[in-house]
Structure formats: C-alpha cells, structure tokens
Design an enzyme around this catalytic site. Structure first.
Site, short mmCIF file in Angstrom:
data_model
loop_
_atom_site.label_atom_id
_atom_site.label_comp_id
_atom_site.label_asym_id
_atom_site.label_seq_id
_atom_site.Cartn_x
_atom_site.Cartn_y
_atom_site.Cartn_z
N ARG A 1 -14.42 12.89 4.06
CA ARG A 1 -13.71 14.23 3.91
C ARG A 1 -12.73 14.06 3.01
O ARG A 1 -12.16 15.01 2.75
CB ARG A 1 -13.09 14.51 5.53
CG ARG A 1 -12.07 13.54 5.76
CD ARG A 1 -11.59 13.58 7.12
NE ARG A 1 -11.13 12.08 7.54
CZ ARG A 1 -10.16 11.52 7.43
NH1 ARG A 1 -9.16 11.83 6.42
NH2 ARG A 1 -9.82 10.14 7.67
N HIS B 1 0.86 -1.28 0.03
CA HIS B 1 0.03 -0.13 0.24
C HIS B 1 0.84 1.19 -0.09
O HIS B 1 1.63 1.54 0.93
CB HIS B 1 -0.83 -0.06 1.16
CG HIS B 1 -1.93 1.30 1.19
ND1 HIS B 1 -3.21 0.97 0.72
CD2 HIS B 1 -1.79 2.38 1.58
CE1 HIS B 1 -3.86 2.06 0.56
NE2 HIS B 1 -3.13 2.93 1.33
N CYS B 2 1.04 1.92 -1.19
CA CYS B 2 1.72 3.19 -1.24
C CYS B 2 1.34 3.81 -2.41
O CYS B 2 0.05 3.30 -3.01
CB CYS B 2 3.33 2.87 -1.43
SG CYS B 2 3.68 1.65 -2.83
N HIS B 3 1.56 5.11 -2.65
CA HIS B 3 1.09 6.01 -3.42
C HIS B 3 2.19 6.77 -4.55
O HIS B 3 3.26 6.73 -3.99
CB HIS B 3 0.22 7.04 -2.88
CG HIS B 3 -1.01 6.49 -2.04
ND1 HIS B 3 -1.89 6.14 -2.28
CD2 HIS B 3 -0.92 6.54 -0.69
CE1 HIS B 3 -2.75 5.52 -1.18
NE2 HIS B 3 -2.03 5.88 -0.32
N THR C 1 -6.53 9.90 -3.94
CA THR C 1 -7.79 10.49 -4.27
C THR C 1 -7.44 12.00 -4.97
O THR C 1 -8.32 12.28 -5.56
CB THR C 1 -8.60 10.73 -3.02
OG1 THR C 1 -7.73 11.49 -2.10
CG2 THR C 1 -8.85 9.36 -2.28
N ARG D 1 -10.38 0.84 -6.37
CA ARG D 1 -10.57 1.32 -4.71
C ARG D 1 -11.83 2.04 -4.71
O ARG D 1 -11.98 2.91 -5.70
CB ARG D 1 -9.31 2.27 -4.33
CG ARG D 1 -9.36 2.36 -2.89
CD ARG D 1 -8.07 3.51 -2.54
NE ARG D 1 -7.63 3.48 -1.33
CZ ARG D 1 -7.21 4.39 -0.61
NH1 ARG D 1 -6.96 5.69 -1.41
NH2 ARG D 1 -6.95 4.48 0.83
N ASP E 1 2.12 2.98 3.23
CA ASP E 1 1.14 4.18 2.80
C ASP E 1 2.00 5.52 2.55
O ASP E 1 1.82 6.49 2.45
CB ASP E 1 0.49 4.51 3.99
CG ASP E 1 -0.73 5.64 3.59
OD1 ASP E 1 -1.40 5.12 2.66
OD2 ASP E 1 -1.01 6.30 4.45
N TYR F 1 -12.06 1.61 1.65
CA TYR F 1 -11.50 2.59 2.59
C TYR F 1 -12.73 3.25 3.20
O TYR F 1 -13.64 3.95 2.49
CB TYR F 1 -10.61 3.77 1.80
CG TYR F 1 -9.88 4.56 2.98
CD1 TYR F 1 -9.58 3.92 4.31
CD2 TYR F 1 -9.34 5.58 2.49
CE1 TYR F 1 -8.56 4.65 5.15
CE2 TYR F 1 -8.65 6.53 3.26
CZ TYR F 1 -8.23 5.92 4.67
OH TYR F 1 -7.39 6.88 5.54
N HIS G 1 -6.49 -0.52 6.29
CA HIS G 1 -6.16 0.18 7.54
C HIS G 1 -6.97 -0.38 8.61
O HIS G 1 -7.47 0.07 9.35
CB HIS G 1 -5.92 1.56 7.51
CG HIS G 1 -5.24 1.99 6.43
ND1 HIS G 1 -4.18 1.48 5.67
CD2 HIS G 1 -5.50 3.20 5.60
CE1 HIS G 1 -3.77 2.10 4.53
NE2 HIS G 1 -4.68 3.36 4.35
#
EC number: 3.1.1.57
Length: 305
Positions: free
Chosen positions: A131, A32-34, A78, A125, A258, A158, A182
């Site tokens: 928010r 899980h990374c971006h 996002t 996803r 992350d 998520y 998470h």
C-alpha cells in the site's frame, strides 16, 4: 503555505512531547526517523502514495535534543521516492550527528553512490509494503544490494509478517547485513507464540546477518494503552514481542522513534512517552546500552564504535 495538500485525515506529529521519565544512556541513537520536505524546498515525489505534513530537519534535531538522543538515523521516506535530497540535506546539516538510509534505483551511478556515502548514507531501504510503494523487481534489488555491499552498507527491509514466507528466499540471498523494520510488523493479536512470529524469530536465529528494529509499538498495538496523557505502561500488547527480540538477539537490535510517524490512522503518540516504552522492552542497563548506543554505532558510525 506549502504547494502540497496533505492527504485527507493526515495526522501531524504530537506538538509538545513530554520529557521522558527514562534517562537515555549517553550517546543514544534514534535509529529510525524521517524528514518530510519541507515540500517547497524538497518536493514530494509525483508517484507517491500519500502526501504528508512538512517535517523539517530543524524540527527533527529539536526533538532529538528534547528527548535526550545524541544522534539520528534518517531513513528515506516513501513520499520522496528515490529523490534523497531532503534526507541527505539533513545528514549534511547535522554536524556528523546524523547518518542516512537511502532509496536508490538500478540506474544510480557509482559516482552518485559515493556522493551519498560521503554525505553519511550507510544503507538502502527496500519496501515491500504494497500500500506504500509499487513493486520493484527482485533482480533489480539484488543488483543494488551487490553494489552497496562494496561500500560496507546494509539493506533495510520493510514488510508485513504475513508476507515473510514468500520473501524468505530473497531476503536470505542478500549479501549484506539486513535490518528489518519494526520486527516485520507482527499481528500482535495472534500472540507472541504465534506461528507467524515464530517464523520471524527463526529468520533471525538462522541468519546472523539479520538485525531488527524493535520500534513502532504505536503501529502494531491493538489494545494499547496508547502513549498519551502521561501513560507509563503504553502498548502492553506489543511489549512481549519486542522484549523477546531484545533478549534473544541483544547484539542485533535497534530502536527509533519513527518521527514524524507517517500514515498513522488511530492516534499520534507523545514521543516522550514512546521513549518511556524502552525500559519495558530492554529492562537492564546492559540491554539498553546495546540497543541504543553500541549496536547503532557499530552499524552507522563504525569508525567511532
């Protein structure tokens, strides 16, 4: 100079992470990374709720090598909306060492889905954190899930723990493997025996297609200590949650850094010390092997597993 101005107070990632004390097993996957942009090459989405720092594929791969991982799973951020170009570019540039999780809309064609698959995408996803994104109708999400199921992809969800009861029926209707980001963001101040966390464990227990990432203690921790300044026992308040999930569902857990840690407000962790959190939640070599190698390979590189 980027054409984009970062959200005020934005915290950039930790610049010189330590070398982990914990030696990762051979073939370990950061699941899980971006990547963010860079904005001049891959513009951020007009509808985004935040503007991040640039975080390029080259910087991600340098971190991968520094920490001792063999592979990455790059999850669509996002801030890029459903424009998957930055994530796809990272997958294509990785030499087979990265797979991706995309964000797609109902309007995507079968040809475009196949192109994403060929680039290394293996999941989509769905984000329910209000928010961060605007709400997408559930019938649209179910239609997307049905289409990607034919490609053998899975759905990553998520959400925050307090919202699980109202989302339960939708999640359990999904026709794919379902990976929870998470641990469903439990409120750790309520304790590991809280009704809220018990419901999450029940969700996993009753639905064998549900997996969980036991990542992001830095997002969940209330009392710390933080993964900074050489701290080898970070995030003690999160540890019992992650350990319970790993020990009860060893075949259905994943872990990721992350990086570059979007939207953190409190502190920016040292990624090397985050890796040193792993043996606290997966204390045996067998559990570490499943969490870091066997499970992510089965999900993202089944042809090699």
């Amino acid at each position: 100079m980027s054409q984009f101005e970062k959200t005020p107070g934005w915290m950039d990632w930790y610049a010189n992470p330590s070398k982990p004390s914990f030696k990762l097993p051979a073939g370990a996957v950061d699941a899980h990374c971006h990547v963010f942009g860079p904005g001049n090459e891959f513009p951020f989405a007009p509808e985004r709720k935040y503007t991040p720092c640039d975080a390029s594929k080259a910087q991600l791969f340098a971190l991968r090598d520094h920490l001792g991982f063999a592979r990455n799973v790059v999850v669509q951020a996002t801030c890029h909306g459903a424009d998957n170009r930055a994530m796809v570019d990272a997958c294509k540039a990785s030499g087979g060492k990265a797979r991706g999780v995309a964000t797609v809309k109902r309007s995507i064609s079968d040809v475009e889905l196949q192109e994403l698959h060929d680039a290394g995408v293996r999941g989509v996803r769905f984000n329910f954190v209000k928010r961060l994104v605007d709400f997408t109708p559930k019938d649209e999400l179910l239609e997307i899930a049905g289409r990607i199921a034919k490609l053998g992809w899975h759905v990553v969800i998520y959400f925050e723990a307090v919202d699980l009861p109202e989302l339960w029926d939708f999640f359990t209707a999904l026709p794919t493997t379902v990976v929870v980001d998470h641990m469903g963001r439990p409120d750790v101040s309520k304790g590991v025996d809280s009704e809220e966390f018990a419901l999450f464990l029940k969700f996993m227990r009753e639905h064998q297609n549900v997996w969980s990432k036991v990542s992001c203690p830095e997002r969940l921790s209330v009392t710390g200590p933080k993964a900074l300044n050489g701290e080898q026992n970070a995030y003690q308040d999160v540890l019992p949650f992650a350990r319970r999930v790993v020990e009860e569902f060893p075949e259905r857990v994943l872990w990721g850094t992350d990086w570059p840690h979007p939207n953190l407000k409190d502190h920016m962790p040292d990624d090397g010390l985050l890796v040193d959190f792993i043996p606290h939640i997966a204390p045996t070599a067998e559990l570490q092997q499943k969490l870091l190698v066997d499970n992510p390979m089965r999900l993202y590189w089944p042809e090699l597993a």
